[in-house]
Design an enzyme around this catalytic site. Structure first.
Site, PDB file in Angstrom:
ATOM      1  N   ARG A   4      -7.408  -4.812   6.360  1.00  0.00           N
ATOM      2  CA  ARG A   4      -7.989  -3.906   5.373  1.00  0.00           C
ATOM      3  C   ARG A   4      -9.500  -3.717   5.523  1.00  0.00           C
ATOM      4  NH1 ARG A   4      -3.536  -2.441   5.098  1.00  0.00           N
ATOM      5  NH2 ARG A   4      -2.056  -2.698   3.400  1.00  0.00           N
TER       6      ARG A   4
ATOM      7  N   SER B 108      -2.230  -3.196  -5.151  1.00  0.00           N
ATOM      8  CA  SER B 108      -2.526  -4.599  -4.869  1.00  0.00           C
ATOM      9  C   SER B 108      -3.954  -4.918  -5.312  1.00  0.00           C
ATOM     10  CB  SER B 108      -2.359  -4.890  -3.377  1.00  0.00           C
ATOM     11  OG  SER B 108      -1.021  -4.687  -2.984  1.00  0.00           O
TER      12      SER B 108
ATOM     13  N   GLU C 251      -8.937  -6.611  -3.633  1.00  0.00           N
ATOM     14  CA  GLU C 251      -8.780  -5.588  -2.610  1.00  0.00           C
ATOM     15  C   GLU C 251      -9.419  -4.285  -3.078  1.00  0.00           C
ATOM     16  OE1 GLU C 251      -5.124  -3.190  -0.483  1.00  0.00           O
ATOM     17  OE2 GLU C 251      -5.033  -5.368  -0.553  1.00  0.00           O
TER      18      GLU C 251
END
Length: 337
Positions: free
Chosen positions: A157, A234, A329
Site C-alpha cells: 500500500r 480497511s 491505512e
C-alpha cells in the site's frame, strides 16, 4: 447550513470546512491548487472521501474536491480524470470488453486515489495495470507525466504520494487487454461464487458481479441505510515488519520488499476483538463491522473523537498481546489515536 466532512466522507464524521472548492476538470484543479498555494492557505485535496477521516475541528482552510468525469478510451488504454468515480470506470471497462480491473469492482472512491496507496483487492493491484499518471507538483508548479516506476510502489500500500501533499494526481491511464474472459481468478471465495477452480477464468461481467456480491456480503459496498458500511473500508493497514515478534509467529503472512506482511484482521480477531465488537464500548457509536474486523464503522451519531478512541483501544489491545502497533491505512487529518 455549512458543509462538513461528515457530509463528504464515507465514515460520515468530521467537522466544518473553511472553504470548499469543487474541481470539475484537471485544468480547474490546477488553478484552484495554485491559487490556494499563492494565497498561503492551508490546502487539503480530496476525492470521494472513502479513505479520509478528519477531526471534529474540521479544516480551517481550503478544500479542493476532485469531481471531474472525463474518461477517454483509446484501444486498450483508459485515461480518466482523478475525480471520476472508480467503480464507474470499472463498469465501463467491463462493458467494453477490457480486462484487468474487474477484480477491483465495487471499491468506493475516485480514480485519483488508486495510485496513492496502490489500491488492490482479490489478487489485483493498481500497479499491475498502471501505464502513466499526470501529476501537479506543488513545489515546482509543473504538470508532469509520470511512469509507474516513478511512483515508489513496492511495499504494501505504499507510494510516493502516501503521506505527502506535494503532488496532486490529475489523471490516471490504465493499460488493459481486450478479452472476453477475465485473468486467472485468485481468490477462493470468488472462484466458488463463479463455480470454477481457483486459477480459472470467467466472463468479465460475471467476475464483476461475483466481486460485488462478495464485497456486499462483507459489508464493503456503501449503503446509506446500513451502518455496517459507514466506514473507510480497511481502517488498519496490514503491518510490514523487518522482524516478526515471537508472539505473532502463528499469524498468516506474506513476504514484502521491506520484510514480512502480517494480516491485521487475524491479529485483531485473535486479540479477542470479533466482528461486531464495540457496541458495549464507550458510547456505542463505533464498532467493528459485523462481517470484517478491519472495518471500523460509525453506528450512527459518532464523532471523530469516538472513532479515534475506539481505534486506539483496538491498537492498544493488539500491541499488548502481540507487540505490534496497528497503524491506520486511511488518512487522518487533524486527528490521531
Amino acid at each position: 447550513m455549512s458543509i462538513t466532512f461528515a457530509d463528504l466522507t464515507t465514515m460520515r464524521v468530521g467537522g466544518p470546512i473553511g472553504q470548499l472548492h469543487v474541481a470539475t476538470a484537471t485544468e480547474h484543479a490546477v488553478e484552484l491548487v495554485r491559487a490556494a498555494d499563492l494565497a498561503g492557505e492551508q490546502l487539503l485535496v480530496m476525492g470521494g472521501g472513502s479513505n479520509l477521516v478528519v477531526g471534529d475541528v474540521g479544516w480551517d482552510g481550503a478544500v479542493v474536491r476532485m469531481e471531474s468525469d472525463k474518461i477517454d478510451v483509446d484501444g486498450t488504454a483508459i485515461r480518466a480524470d482523478a475525480g471520476v468515480e472508480w467503480d464507474r470506470l470499472v463498469a465501463l471497462a467491463v462493458a467494453q470488453g477490457l480486462a484487468g480491473i474487474e477484480s477491483l469492482s465495487g471499491i468506493p472512491g475516485s480514480v485519483g486515489g488508486t495510485p496513492v496507496q496502490n489500491v488492490g483487492a482479490y489478487g489485483t493491484v493498481t500497479s499491475d495495470v498502471l501505464e502513466a499518471i499526470t501529476v501537479y507538483d506543488r513545489e515546482t508548479g509543473a504538470v508532469e507525466r509520470w511512469l509507474p516506476e516513478q511512483c515508489g510502489f513496492g511495499s504494501h500500500r505504499m507510494s510516493v504520494f502516501k503521506r505527502s501533499d506535494r503532488w496532486v494526481v490529475l489523471d490516471v491511464t490504465y493499460r488493459l487487454r481486450r478479452a472476453e474472459q477475465s485473468g486467472p481468478v485468485k481468490a477462493a471465495p470468488i472462484a466458488e461464487r463463479l463455480g470454477i477452480e481457483v486459477g480459472g477464468t470467467a466472463a468479465l461481467a460475471d467476475v464483476r458481479a461475483a466481486i460485488i456480491a462478495q464485497r456486499r456480503s462483507k459489508k464493503m459496498v456503501l449503503d446509506a441505510d446500513d451502518h455496517d458500511t459507514w466506514s473507510v473500508g480497511s481502517f488498519f493497514i496490514n503491518p510490514v515488519l523487518a522482524e516478526v515478534p515471537a508472539e505473532a509467529a502463528d499469524c498468516p503472512s506474506q513476504p514484502d520488499v521491506k520484510g514480512t506482511k502480517l494480516h491485521a484482521a487475524w491479529l485483531i480477531q485473535h486479540t479477542g476483538f470479533n466482528p461486531g465488537y464495540g457496541l458495549d464500548f464507550g458510547n456505542g457509536t463505533v464498532a467493528l463491522s459485523s462481517q470484517h474486523t478491519l472495518a471500523v464503522t460509525n453506528r450512527g451519531g459518532a464523532t471523530t473523537a469516538d472513532v479515534m478512541k475506539f481505534a486506539a483501544h483496538i491498537s492498544d489491545g493488539v500491541a499488548a498481546k502481540y507487540q505490534i502497533r496497528l497503524n491506520p491505512e486511511c488518512d487522518l487529518i487533524n486527528c490521531s489515536y
